[in-house]
Design a protein around this motif. Sequence first.
Motif, PDB file in Angstrom:
ATOM      1  N   ILE A   1      30.597  -6.710  17.093  1.00 21.31           N
ATOM      2  CA  ILE A   1      29.551  -6.006  16.994  1.00 21.31           C
ATOM      3  C   ILE A   1      30.171  -4.513  16.796  1.00 21.31           C
ATOM      4  N   VAL A   2      31.523  -4.268  16.759  1.00 25.18           N
ATOM      5  CA  VAL A   2      32.035  -2.937  16.534  1.00 25.18           C
ATOM      6  C   VAL A   2      32.358  -2.770  15.035  1.00 25.18           C
ATOM      7  N   PRO A   3      31.376  -1.918  14.521  1.00 18.06           N
ATOM      8  CA  PRO A   3      31.888  -1.771  12.897  1.00 18.06           C
ATOM      9  C   PRO A   3      33.542  -1.495  12.855  1.00 18.06           C
ATOM     10  N   ILE A   4      34.036  -1.935  11.755  1.00 15.55           N
ATOM     11  CA  ILE A   4      35.369  -1.526  10.930  1.00 15.55           C
ATOM     12  C   ILE A   4      36.339  -2.538  11.967  1.00 15.55           C
ATOM     13  N   TYR A   5      36.333  -2.348  13.431  1.00 14.63           N
ATOM     14  CA  TYR A   5      37.195  -3.216  14.082  1.00 14.63           C
ATOM     15  C   TYR A   5      37.025  -4.692  13.877  1.00 14.63           C
ATOM     16  N   ASN A   6      35.551  -5.073  13.952  1.00 14.66           N
ATOM     17  CA  ASN A   6      35.347  -6.470  13.619  1.00 14.66           C
ATOM     18  C   ASN A   6      35.927  -6.987  12.328  1.00 14.66           C
ATOM     19  N   LEU A   7      36.204  -6.192  11.464  1.00 13.96           N
ATOM     20  CA  LEU A   7      36.809  -6.772  10.054  1.00 13.96           C
ATOM     21  C   LEU A   7      38.263  -6.820  10.334  1.00 13.96           C
ATOM     22  N   TYR A   8      38.939  -6.210  11.068  1.00 18.52           N
ATOM     23  CA  TYR A   8      40.235  -6.246  11.532  1.00 18.52           C
ATOM     24  C   TYR A   8      40.425  -7.632  12.515  1.00 18.52           C
ATOM     25  N   VAL A   9      39.477  -7.637  13.216  1.00 19.31           N
ATOM     26  CA  VAL A   9      39.662  -8.933  14.319  1.00 19.31           C
ATOM     27  C   VAL A   9      39.173 -10.231  13.371  1.00 19.31           C
ATOM     28  N   LEU A  10      38.545 -10.163  12.389  1.00 17.84           N
ATOM     29  CA  LEU A  10      37.999 -11.168  11.395  1.00 17.84           C
ATOM     30  C   LEU A  10      39.404 -11.676  10.677  1.00 17.84           C
ATOM     31  N   VAL A  11      40.065 -10.837  10.257  1.00 22.76           N
ATOM     32  CA  VAL A  11      41.367 -10.891   9.562  1.00 22.76           C
ATOM     33  C   VAL A  11      42.486 -11.556  10.454  1.00 22.76           C
ATOM     34  N   LYS A  12      42.599 -11.111  11.643  1.00 17.10           N
ATOM     35  CA  LYS A  12      43.171 -11.632  12.529  1.00 17.10           C
ATOM     36  C   LYS A  12      42.909 -13.258  12.764  1.00 17.10           C
ATOM     37  N   ILE A  13      41.731 -13.328  12.875  1.00 13.07           N
ATOM     38  CA  ILE A  13      41.214 -14.884  13.200  1.00 13.07           C
ATOM     39  C   ILE A  13      41.368 -15.615  12.211  1.00 13.07           C
ATOM     40  N   SER A  14      41.511 -15.196  10.700  1.00 17.95           N
ATOM     41  CA  SER A  14      41.587 -15.873   9.545  1.00 17.95           C
ATOM     42  C   SER A  14      43.040 -16.247   9.535  1.00 17.95           C
ATOM     43  N   GLY A  15      43.869 -15.529  10.204  1.00 23.56           N
ATOM     44  CA  GLY A  15      45.430 -15.922  10.017  1.00 23.56           C
ATOM     45  C   GLY A  15      46.168 -15.264   9.076  1.00 23.56           C
ATOM     46  N   ASN A  16      45.359 -14.124   8.248  1.00 19.69           N
ATOM     47  CA  ASN A  16      46.020 -13.520   7.455  1.00 19.69           C
ATOM     48  C   ASN A  16      46.854 -12.356   8.000  1.00 19.69           C
ATOM     49  N   ALA A  17      47.687 -11.631   7.057  1.00 15.54           N
ATOM     50  CA  ALA A  17      48.490 -10.378   7.487  1.00 15.54           C
ATOM     51  C   ALA A  17      47.305  -9.234   7.984  1.00 15.54           C
ATOM     52  N   TRP A  18      48.032  -8.364   8.734  1.00 16.92           N
ATOM     53  CA  TRP A  18      47.103  -7.078   8.918  1.00 16.92           C
ATOM     54  C   TRP A  18      46.619  -6.391   7.730  1.00 16.92           C
ATOM     55  N   TRP A  19      47.586  -6.265   6.762  1.00 17.40           N
ATOM     56  CA  TRP A  19      47.228  -5.452   5.779  1.00 17.40           C
ATOM     57  C   TRP A  19      45.961  -5.831   4.740  1.00 17.40           C
ATOM     58  N   TRP A  20      45.755  -7.171   5.068  1.00 22.08           N
ATOM     59  CA  TRP A  20      44.424  -7.690   4.465  1.00 22.08           C
ATOM     60  C   TRP A  20      43.185  -6.842   4.749  1.00 22.08           C
ATOM     61  N   PHE A  21      43.179  -6.374   6.094  1.00 29.46           N
ATOM     62  CA  PHE A  21      42.054  -5.476   6.452  1.00 29.46           C
ATOM     63  C   PHE A  21      41.999  -4.103   5.569  1.00 29.46           C
ATOM     64  N   LEU A  22      42.962  -3.788   5.042  1.00 27.22           N
ATOM     65  CA  LEU A  22      42.995  -2.299   4.054  1.00 27.22           C
ATOM     66  C   LEU A  22      42.174  -2.640   3.187  1.00 27.22           C
ATOM     67  N   LEU A  23      42.446  -4.203   2.404  1.00 26.08           N
ATOM     68  CA  LEU A  23      41.693  -4.394   1.083  1.00 26.08           C
ATOM     69  C   LEU A  23      40.240  -4.328   1.198  1.00 26.08           C
ATOM     70  N   PHE A  24      39.600  -4.458   2.478  1.00 22.52           N
ATOM     71  CA  PHE A  24      38.265  -4.166   2.506  1.00 22.52           C
ATOM     72  C   PHE A  24      37.668  -2.847   1.939  1.00 22.52           C
ATOM     73  N   PHE A  25      38.582  -1.863   1.986  1.00 21.04           N
ATOM     74  CA  PHE A  25      38.339  -0.312   1.559  1.00 21.04           C
ATOM     75  C   PHE A  25      38.619  -0.130   0.145  1.00 21.04           C
ATOM     76  N   VAL A  26      39.057  -1.033  -0.597  1.00 17.58           N
ATOM     77  CA  VAL A  26      39.490  -0.779  -2.052  1.00 17.58           C
ATOM     78  C   VAL A  26      38.353  -1.409  -2.695  1.00 17.58           C
ATOM     79  N   PRO A  27      37.719  -0.620  -3.662  1.00 14.88           N
ATOM     80  CA  PRO A  27      36.517  -0.950  -4.416  1.00 14.88           C
ATOM     81  C   PRO A  27      37.059  -2.187  -5.355  1.00 14.88           C
TER      82      PRO A  27
END
Length: 129
Positions: A50-76
């Motif tokens: 329920i924490v904005p932005i952080y939940n995306l990071y944790v979702l990337v972690k759960i999915s098993g992808n590298a941390w930098w996939w989190f940064l792609l959420f901010f690229v249009p």
Amino acid sequence: MVAVIDSSVPLQNIGSTGVELFAVVALAIVVFAGFWKTFEKAGEPGWAGIVPIYNLYVLVKISGNAWWWFLLFFVPFVNFFATVKISIDVAGKFNRGILFGLGLTFLSFIFFPILGFGNYQYQDRTQLS
């Protein structure tokens, strides 16, 4: 007489706005509850869902992808494809297929509660080997 008509018009708008607000808040609660339970099943703290932005990071972690996939959420434009891939990978971690992953992407208010409250088990394949 004009004052009576003017005062009744806003009341009509308040009623429809109240219903719309209730629907949006109810939908948000359902999605956050699904996130909470899904995150707990994956071994992460439920509150992280329920924490904005952080939940995306944790979702990337759960999915098993590298941390930098989190940064792609901010690229249009790239964020759309990143969201689809992360959702499909999360579905895969729960032994669900591509269609379930697409459901997580496009109908998250339905599929995250199904994932969180259903009988699906998280399987982190990296820890099994």
